[in-house]
Structure formats: C-alpha cells, structure tokens
Design a protein around this motif. Structure first.
Motif, PDB file in Angstrom:
ATOM      1  N   SER A 227       2.857  -3.275  -7.312  1.00 39.93           N
ATOM      2  CA  SER A 227       2.874  -4.017  -5.952  1.00 39.93           C
ATOM      3  C   SER A 227       3.557  -5.237  -6.219  1.00 39.93           C
ATOM      4  O   SER A 227       4.615  -5.338  -6.607  1.00 39.93           O
ATOM      5  CB  SER A 227       1.245  -4.198  -5.588  1.00 39.93           C
ATOM      6  OG  SER A 227       0.955  -4.598  -4.537  1.00 39.93           O
TER       7      SER A 227
ATOM      8  N   SER B 178       5.547  -0.746  -4.968  1.00 43.19           N
ATOM      9  CA  SER B 178       6.283  -2.000  -4.761  1.00 43.19           C
ATOM     10  C   SER B 178       7.271  -1.576  -3.825  1.00 43.19           C
ATOM     11  O   SER B 178       7.703  -0.500  -3.581  1.00 43.19           O
ATOM     12  CB  SER B 178       6.624  -2.621  -6.001  1.00 43.19           C
ATOM     13  OG  SER B 178       6.902  -3.919  -5.916  1.00 43.19           O
TER      14      SER B 178
ATOM     15  N   LEU C  66       6.438  -8.368   2.088  1.00 49.74           N
ATOM     16  CA  LEU C  66       5.432  -7.703   2.578  1.00 49.74           C
ATOM     17  C   LEU C  66       5.573  -8.112   4.130  1.00 49.74           C
ATOM     18  O   LEU C  66       5.872  -9.023   4.638  1.00 49.74           O
ATOM     19  CB  LEU C  66       4.019  -7.854   2.439  1.00 49.74           C
ATOM     20  CG  LEU C  66       3.281  -7.410   1.032  1.00 49.74           C
ATOM     21  CD1 LEU C  66       1.792  -7.995   0.984  1.00 49.74           C
ATOM     22  CD2 LEU C  66       3.409  -6.002   1.249  1.00 49.74           C
TER      23      LEU C  66
ATOM     24  N   SER D 126      -0.311  -6.014   6.335  1.00 46.59           N
ATOM     25  CA  SER D 126      -0.535  -6.321   4.998  1.00 46.59           C
ATOM     26  C   SER D 126      -0.110  -7.684   4.755  1.00 46.59           C
ATOM     27  O   SER D 126      -0.631  -8.653   4.136  1.00 46.59           O
ATOM     28  CB  SER D 126       0.418  -5.641   3.797  1.00 46.59           C
ATOM     29  OG  SER D 126      -0.175  -4.099   3.917  1.00 46.59           O
ATOM     30  N   ALA D 127       1.071  -8.093   5.314  1.00 46.49           N
ATOM     31  CA  ALA D 127       1.291  -9.548   5.314  1.00 46.49           C
ATOM     32  C   ALA D 127       0.543 -10.495   6.044  1.00 46.49           C
ATOM     33  O   ALA D 127       0.161 -11.490   5.465  1.00 46.49           O
ATOM     34  CB  ALA D 127       2.838  -9.866   6.028  1.00 46.49           C
TER      35      ALA D 127
ATOM     36  N   LEU E 234       4.400 -13.176  -1.888  1.00 46.76           N
ATOM     37  CA  LEU E 234       4.450 -12.061  -1.230  1.00 46.76           C
ATOM     38  C   LEU E 234       5.127 -11.993   0.111  1.00 46.76           C
ATOM     39  O   LEU E 234       5.747 -10.818   0.371  1.00 46.76           O
ATOM     40  CB  LEU E 234       2.935 -11.590  -1.091  1.00 46.76           C
ATOM     41  CG  LEU E 234       2.405 -10.708  -2.422  1.00 46.76           C
ATOM     42  CD1 LEU E 234       0.868 -10.462  -2.221  1.00 46.76           C
ATOM     43  CD2 LEU E 234       3.106  -9.198  -2.264  1.00 46.76           C
TER      44      LEU E 234
ATOM     45  N   VAL F  77       0.619  -0.176   2.083  1.00 51.93           N
ATOM     46  CA  VAL F  77       0.830  -1.635   1.903  1.00 51.93           C
ATOM     47  C   VAL F  77       2.373  -1.649   1.943  1.00 51.93           C
ATOM     48  O   VAL F  77       3.114  -2.297   2.965  1.00 51.93           O
ATOM     49  CB  VAL F  77       0.611  -2.257   0.575  1.00 51.93           C
ATOM     50  CG1 VAL F  77       1.261  -3.479   0.214  1.00 51.93           C
ATOM     51  CG2 VAL F  77      -1.125  -2.207   0.111  1.00 51.93           C
ATOM     52  N   TRP F  78       3.022  -1.066   1.101  1.00 51.12           N
ATOM     53  CA  TRP F  78       4.855  -0.686   1.509  1.00 51.12           C
ATOM     54  C   TRP F  78       4.902   0.834   1.885  1.00 51.12           C
ATOM     55  O   TRP F  78       4.318   1.568   1.216  1.00 51.12           O
ATOM     56  CB  TRP F  78       5.757  -1.143   0.283  1.00 51.12           C
ATOM     57  CG  TRP F  78       5.982  -2.417   0.263  1.00 51.12           C
ATOM     58  CD1 TRP F  78       6.918  -2.940   0.853  1.00 51.12           C
ATOM     59  CD2 TRP F  78       5.407  -3.426  -0.800  1.00 51.12           C
ATOM     60  NE1 TRP F  78       7.077  -4.570   0.268  1.00 51.12           N
ATOM     61  CE2 TRP F  78       6.168  -4.532  -0.503  1.00 51.12           C
ATOM     62  CE3 TRP F  78       4.379  -3.398  -1.667  1.00 51.12           C
ATOM     63  CZ2 TRP F  78       5.896  -5.744  -1.374  1.00 51.12           C
ATOM     64  CZ3 TRP F  78       4.100  -4.543  -2.201  1.00 51.12           C
ATOM     65  CH2 TRP F  78       4.973  -5.653  -2.264  1.00 51.12           C
TER      66      TRP F  78
ATOM     67  N   HIS G 219      -2.502   3.279  -2.349  1.00 49.63           N
ATOM     68  CA  HIS G 219      -1.638   2.078  -2.989  1.00 49.63           C
ATOM     69  C   HIS G 219      -1.624   2.076  -4.344  1.00 49.63           C
ATOM     70  O   HIS G 219      -1.029   1.239  -5.057  1.00 49.63           O
ATOM     71  CB  HIS G 219      -1.838   0.785  -2.340  1.00 49.63           C
ATOM     72  CG  HIS G 219      -1.178  -0.470  -2.674  1.00 49.63           C
ATOM     73  ND1 HIS G 219       0.278  -0.486  -2.338  1.00 49.63           N
ATOM     74  CD2 HIS G 219      -1.370  -1.713  -3.387  1.00 49.63           C
ATOM     75  CE1 HIS G 219       0.684  -1.672  -2.798  1.00 49.63           C
ATOM     76  NE2 HIS G 219      -0.317  -2.477  -3.183  1.00 49.63           N
TER      77      HIS G 219
END
Length: 293
Positions: free
Chosen positions: A117, A142, A147, A151-152, A211, A242-243, A267
């Motif tokens: 990540s 990752s 992000l 998530s961001a 991030l 997340v990604w 994740h």
C-alpha cells in the motif's frame, strides 16, 4: 523489546530492533528453523496506519526455505520512534531514504523488497533514488500514484481530525467501535488500540498528505528495470478496495512486471490469504535468485 500480552508471535518470529545509519527501527524478524539463512533476505514495509504486525501470518512461511525475513515499523509507526513534528521527516523521499538504509543494514546480500500500500509508494522512492539495488521488488496492493475516490477522502478526513480530536478520541469515537462491530477478536482490538495510540500524530498527518499527492513514477521505475534487470512483481487481492485492481493490472503491464492476483483477498493479502500470498512471494523470489545465478 517484549511481546505485548495481547499478541502472540509464531514460533521462530521475534520482536527486535535494527540499527541503521538513519536510526533504529522496530522489527519482527523471522529466521529458518535451522537457524541458517542461505538465501537472500527479505524486507517487508507496511502501509499507512499499518505496522510490522500486518505481516505476522506470512513471516514463518517466508523464512522456512532458508531466508531471514524482516518486517518493519516505518519512522513514526507504532514502535519505531518518530522524528518530531517536522512534516519533512515523513515524506515519501525521507521514508524511502530510511528503507534504503535498512536495505544496506540487512546486506551484504541483495534483499528482496516488498512494499504494501503506502509502503509501495515509499519503497519506490528507495528503489529509484537510493544507492542499494534490491534482489527483487514487489508492489503489494499499491498503485501508480496518489489515492483517489473514497480512500483519498478517508485519508484527508483523518489528517484533518487528528489536530482537532487527537488519536485517543479518534480511537474511542471511530476506529475502536468499528473494529468491535466487525467482530474483531478482543486481543486484536487491544493490539489495534495500542498501535493507534503508538503512531506519531505528526507522522500520520504528513503521510496522509503524501498518500493523496504522490505523482506517477511508474515510467521511471520501468526504465530502471529495463536498464538494470531488476525483476518486479505486482501482487494484489482480487477484491482490493483501495487501489482498483484494474489500475494495478495496468501498472504491472507498464512495468513489464510479473502479476499475481490473490483470490479471496482484499487490500491486505498477507492477512486475508497468508499461505497463498507467501507461496507467491517465495516462488517469485526463487525465480529471481535462479536468474541471478
């Protein structure tokens, strides 16, 4: 460094520390049952709000074939001391320099490097800008850049909440109740609380900024791989939230990297599917070592 009473380590795994040119880092270290390490060592770097304990379930399996495996807390994470309130101490570049120092300390053999990540964004800096070339490089769950999306938004929300509430209140109001509602075992809840309160608040805020602002350096990394022969792996859970897995698949193509998708994992493949994840890493590392010979 003693083991917290609420968290039992597997046989062959111990809590210790690693001295480097950039300071001392808290680590979990796994050694083969024979005590003899005849393969390249491995360094595992966790993600944002994570710690070395995120790799507990894979350490013993990764070490068994004959290698030393070390998982770390980055600067300001859990049991590794922070560097004060200066945001510059927690940039991707600064944390990447820490990783480069760790690679050097684990030598003289080349080290297999894994970044999970946010740890992927940090280790990328070490690979691109550091003086030590790893034996191989794995990006685990990752992405190519900052992000985006929910998530961001979560990272920004935590960054804004820390100076207003403090980590103790954030635990009581949000993180703790969420863990309990998800049915997390009491001993793990105790650990998560200790980790949450052990993290450096200034570090968490600065890492959150990193991030959500990280640039895309995939082309630079691909060029380095072509020029040096560095073998790379992109590994992620099929349900990563997340990604986007599709984004990670494209990144693997851009890097000309091997790609492994872990079934029934989100994740954190090392937590969700530890045996499958450890088997994939071990197979990749052995391929790299055969090629180097």
């Amino acid at each position: 460094m003693s083991t917290p009473p609420f968290l039992t380590l597997p046989a062959g795994v111990r809590r210790t520390s690693l001295e480097t040119s950039r300071g001392t880092f808290a680590v979990l270290e796994a050694l083969p049952g024979s005590g003899v390490s005849d393969r390249c060592p491995a360094l595992l770097v966790p993600g944002y709000t994570g710690s070395k304990e995120d790799f507990i379930a894979v350490l013993q399996t990764l070490a068994a074939p004959g290698r030393r495996v070390v998982a770390i807390d980055m600067r300001g994470q859990y049991e590794t001391p922070g560097a004060g309130d200066d945001p510059a101490a927690y940039t991707r570049a600064a944390l990447g320099a820490d990783v480069a120092a760790l690679l050097e300390a684990l030598g003289p053999d080349p080290v297999h490097l894994v970044g999970h990540s946010f740890g992927g964004l940090v280790t990328r800096e070490a690979v691109l800008d550091g003086p030590v070339r790893p034996a191989s490089y794995t990006l685990m769950s990752s992405g190519p850049a900052a992000l985006t999306g929910p998530s961001a938004a979560k990272a920004r929300a935590l960054r804004e909440a820390i100076p207003q509430l403090g980590m103790a209140q954030i635990w009581e109001l949000s993180i703790g109740p969420d863990a309990i509602a998800r049915g997390v075992a009491p001993e793990i809840v105790d650990f998560l609380k200790a980790r949450t309160l052990g993290n450096c608040p200034a570090g968490l805020m600065a890492m959150a900024h990193e991030l959500v602002t990280a640039p895309d350096r995939v082309d630079e990394l691909a060029k380095l791989g072509t020029e040096t022969g560095l073998r790379m792996l992109v590994l992620y859970g099929e349900d990563d939230d997340v990604w986007d897995p599709r984004e990670q698949a494209v990144m693997a193509e851009r890097l000309n990297a091997a790609r492994v998708v872990i079934p029934s994992a989100a994740h954190s493949p090392a937590v969700d599917a530890p045996e499958t994840t450890a088997a994939a890493l071990t197979a990749f590392w052995r391929q790299c070592e055969r090629a180097q010979r």
